[in-house]
Design a protein around this motif. Structure first.
Motif, PDB file in Angstrom:
ATOM      1  N   MET A 101       0.806  -1.200   0.000  1.00  0.00           N
ATOM      2  CA  MET A 101       0.000   0.000   0.000  1.00  0.00           C
ATOM      3  C   MET A 101       0.851   1.266   0.000  1.00  0.00           C
ATOM      4  SD  MET A 101      -3.127  -0.460   2.577  1.00  0.00           S
ATOM      5  CE  MET A 101      -3.453  -2.098   3.107  1.00  0.00           C
ATOM      6  N   HIS A 102       1.911   1.243   0.773  1.00  0.00           N
ATOM      7  CA  HIS A 102       2.718   2.438   0.913  1.00  0.00           C
ATOM      8  C   HIS A 102       3.782   2.572  -0.179  1.00  0.00           C
ATOM      9  CE1 HIS A 102       1.483   1.939   5.303  1.00  0.00           C
ATOM     10  NE2 HIS A 102       0.787   2.924   4.809  1.00  0.00           N
ATOM     11  N   HIS A 103       3.846   1.615  -1.073  1.00  0.00           N
ATOM     12  CA  HIS A 103       4.851   1.637  -2.138  1.00  0.00           C
ATOM     13  C   HIS A 103       4.183   1.507  -3.509  1.00  0.00           C
ATOM     14  CE1 HIS A 103       8.077   1.374   0.794  1.00  0.00           C
ATOM     15  NE2 HIS A 103       7.391   0.420   1.382  1.00  0.00           N
ATOM     16  N   ASP A 104       3.091   2.195  -3.708  1.00  0.00           N
ATOM     17  CA  ASP A 104       2.339   2.115  -4.951  1.00  0.00           C
ATOM     18  C   ASP A 104       3.085   2.859  -6.063  1.00  0.00           C
ATOM     19  OD1 ASP A 104       0.538   2.108  -7.019  1.00  0.00           O
ATOM     20  OD2 ASP A 104      -1.112   2.983  -5.871  1.00  0.00           O
ATOM     21  N   ALA A 105       3.646   2.118  -6.999  1.00  0.00           N
ATOM     22  CA  ALA A 105       4.433   2.716  -8.078  1.00  0.00           C
ATOM     23  C   ALA A 105       3.576   3.598  -8.988  1.00  0.00           C
ATOM     24  CB  ALA A 105       5.116   1.627  -8.896  1.00  0.00           C
ATOM     25  N   LYS A 106       2.259   3.341  -9.057  1.00  0.00           N
ATOM     26  CA  LYS A 106       1.383   4.189  -9.863  1.00  0.00           C
ATOM     27  C   LYS A 106       1.218   5.568  -9.223  1.00  0.00           C
ATOM     28  CE  LYS A 106      -1.372   0.408 -10.459  1.00  0.00           C
ATOM     29  NZ  LYS A 106      -2.678  -0.139 -10.207  1.00  0.00           N
ATOM     30  N   ARG A 107       1.320   5.598  -7.916  1.00  0.00           N
ATOM     31  CA  ARG A 107       1.111   6.860  -7.192  1.00  0.00           C
ATOM     32  C   ARG A 107       2.412   7.631  -6.983  1.00  0.00           C
ATOM     33  NH1 ARG A 107      -1.485   7.471  -1.213  1.00  0.00           N
ATOM     34  NH2 ARG A 107      -1.467   9.725  -1.181  1.00  0.00           N
ATOM     35  N   PHE A 108       3.499   6.911  -6.741  1.00  0.00           N
ATOM     36  CA  PHE A 108       4.775   7.552  -6.439  1.00  0.00           C
ATOM     37  C   PHE A 108       5.867   7.071  -7.380  1.00  0.00           C
ATOM     38  CE2 PHE A 108       2.742   6.690  -2.234  1.00  0.00           C
ATOM     39  CZ  PHE A 108       2.321   7.989  -1.986  1.00  0.00           C
ATOM     40  N   PRO A 109       6.521   7.993  -8.089  1.00  0.00           N
ATOM     41  CA  PRO A 109       7.718   7.564  -8.810  1.00  0.00           C
ATOM     42  C   PRO A 109       8.782   7.209  -7.766  1.00  0.00           C
ATOM     43  CG  PRO A 109       7.311   9.935  -9.105  1.00  0.00           C
ATOM     44  CD  PRO A 109       6.211   9.393  -8.264  1.00  0.00           C
ATOM     45  N   ASN A 110       9.573   6.222  -8.018  1.00  0.00           N
ATOM     46  CA  ASN A 110      10.571   5.753  -7.038  1.00  0.00           C
ATOM     47  C   ASN A 110       9.899   5.442  -5.711  1.00  0.00           C
ATOM     48  OD1 ASN A 110      12.718   6.071  -8.858  1.00  0.00           O
ATOM     49  ND2 ASN A 110      12.822   8.249  -8.374  1.00  0.00           N
ATOM     50  N   SER A 111       8.883   4.617  -5.744  1.00  0.00           N
ATOM     51  CA  SER A 111       8.049   4.359  -4.570  1.00  0.00           C
ATOM     52  C   SER A 111       8.787   3.711  -3.407  1.00  0.00           C
ATOM     53  CB  SER A 111       6.853   3.488  -4.961  1.00  0.00           C
ATOM     54  OG  SER A 111       7.296   2.247  -5.469  1.00  0.00           O
ATOM     55  N   HIS A 112       9.925   3.086  -3.636  1.00  0.00           N
ATOM     56  CA  HIS A 112      10.669   2.442  -2.550  1.00  0.00           C
ATOM     57  C   HIS A 112      11.761   3.338  -1.977  1.00  0.00           C
ATOM     58  CE1 HIS A 112       8.513  -1.055  -3.934  1.00  0.00           C
ATOM     59  NE2 HIS A 112       8.830  -1.623  -2.796  1.00  0.00           N
ATOM     60  N   VAL A 113      11.782   4.593  -2.393  1.00  0.00           N
ATOM     61  CA  VAL A 113      12.762   5.565  -1.894  1.00  0.00           C
ATOM     62  C   VAL A 113      12.071   6.462  -0.883  1.00  0.00           C
ATOM     63  CG1 VAL A 113      14.209   7.524  -2.554  1.00  0.00           C
ATOM     64  CG2 VAL A 113      14.081   5.511  -4.032  1.00  0.00           C
ATOM     65  N   PHE A 114      12.715   6.692   0.265  1.00  0.00           N
ATOM     66  CA  PHE A 114      12.174   7.614   1.252  1.00  0.00           C
ATOM     67  C   PHE A 114      12.195   9.020   0.667  1.00  0.00           C
ATOM     68  CE2 PHE A 114      12.933  10.690   4.681  1.00  0.00           C
ATOM     69  CZ  PHE A 114      11.749  10.528   5.370  1.00  0.00           C
ATOM     70  N   ASP A 115      11.022   9.611   0.482  1.00  0.00           N
ATOM     71  CA  ASP A 115      10.918  10.942  -0.105  1.00  0.00           C
ATOM     72  C   ASP A 115       9.723  11.655   0.505  1.00  0.00           C
ATOM     73  OD1 ASP A 115      10.833  13.222  -1.622  1.00  0.00           O
ATOM     74  OD2 ASP A 115      10.466  12.207  -3.527  1.00  0.00           O
ATOM     75  N   PRO A 116       9.944  12.528   1.479  1.00  0.00           N
ATOM     76  CA  PRO A 116       8.830  13.238   2.100  1.00  0.00           C
ATOM     77  C   PRO A 116       8.004  14.050   1.101  1.00  0.00           C
ATOM     78  CG  PRO A 116      10.816  13.525   3.391  1.00  0.00           C
ATOM     79  CD  PRO A 116      11.223  12.845   2.112  1.00  0.00           C
ATOM     80  N   ASP A 117       8.587  14.395  -0.049  1.00  0.00           N
ATOM     81  CA  ASP A 117       7.830  15.149  -1.049  1.00  0.00           C
ATOM     82  C   ASP A 117       6.702  14.332  -1.676  1.00  0.00           C
ATOM     83  OD1 ASP A 117       9.191  17.478  -0.669  1.00  0.00           O
ATOM     84  OD2 ASP A 117      10.545  17.222  -2.380  1.00  0.00           O
ATOM     85  N   HIS A 118       6.662  13.035  -1.407  1.00  0.00           N
ATOM     86  CA  HIS A 118       5.530  12.236  -1.899  1.00  0.00           C
ATOM     87  C   HIS A 118       4.208  12.851  -1.456  1.00  0.00           C
ATOM     88  CE1 HIS A 118       7.876   8.160  -2.287  1.00  0.00           C
ATOM     89  NE2 HIS A 118       8.088   8.958  -3.300  1.00  0.00           N
ATOM     90  N   TYR A 119       4.213  13.496  -0.322  1.00  0.00           N
ATOM     91  CA  TYR A 119       2.974  14.024   0.256  1.00  0.00           C
ATOM     92  C   TYR A 119       2.940  15.542   0.270  1.00  0.00           C
ATOM     93  CZ  TYR A 119       3.148   9.203   1.596  1.00  0.00           C
ATOM     94  OH  TYR A 119       3.271   7.849   1.552  1.00  0.00           O
ATOM     95  N   LYS A 120       3.809  16.161  -0.498  1.00  0.00           N
ATOM     96  CA  LYS A 120       3.869  17.621  -0.550  1.00  0.00           C
ATOM     97  C   LYS A 120       2.514  18.176  -0.993  1.00  0.00           C
ATOM     98  CE  LYS A 120       6.954  21.222  -2.141  1.00  0.00           C
ATOM     99  NZ  LYS A 120       8.183  21.461  -2.902  1.00  0.00           N
TER     100      LYS A 120
END
Length: 138
Positions: A1-20
């Motif tokens: 759920m937290h690593h959805d590649a459709k929602r986040f590019p580089n979904s397995h990388v810690f990136d706080p900007d995912h939720y900017k």
């Protein structure tokens, strides 16, 4: 759920900007059942949603805000004085099992100022007075 590649590019990388740009709290997003906007499912979902979600999220916010206010937290240094970057790799940087935690990493934690150190110690002493009122089994 937290690593959805459709929602986040580089979904397995810690990136706080995912939720900017997302400013709603977890209880608001969970109540709206807007699964595409939820930032995490740590409090569950649907009928299994944690009844203490409001209290948990606010207490986490306060605890983290106080730590950031009080302390400078920097990477540890190697023998040459160079910063040692923490391991953010999901395969090597975290423990395995039911409770997943970051593995130990070197860091330097210092009070941000003498005034903040005095506040920390004053509040610590006040907490000791409160906790001394309760029996704690050894």
């Amino acid at each position: 759920m937290h690593h959805d590649a459709k929602r986040f590019p580089n979904s397995h990388v810690f990136d706080p900007d995912h939720y900017k740009g997302e400013t709603k709290l977890a209880p608001e997003l969970a109540a709206a059942a807007d699964y595409d906007r939820r930032d995490h499912y740590g409090y569950g979902s649907g009928r299994r949603l944690c009844p203490g979600i409001h209290l948990g999220e606010r207490n986490l916010f306060l605890a983290i805000a106080k730590l950031i206010w009080a302390f400078s937290i920097e990477p540890g240094l190697d023998e040459k004085g160079n910063p040692i970057e923490p391991d953010f790799n999901p395969l090597t940087g975290y423990s395995e099992g039911f409770l997943v935690c970051a593995k130990d990493f070197p860091c330097v934690i210092k009070p941000r100022s003498e005034a903040r150190w005095k506040t920390i110690m004053r509040e610590y002493e006040q907490a000791q007075e409160v906790f001394s009122l309760f029996d704690c089994p050894a």
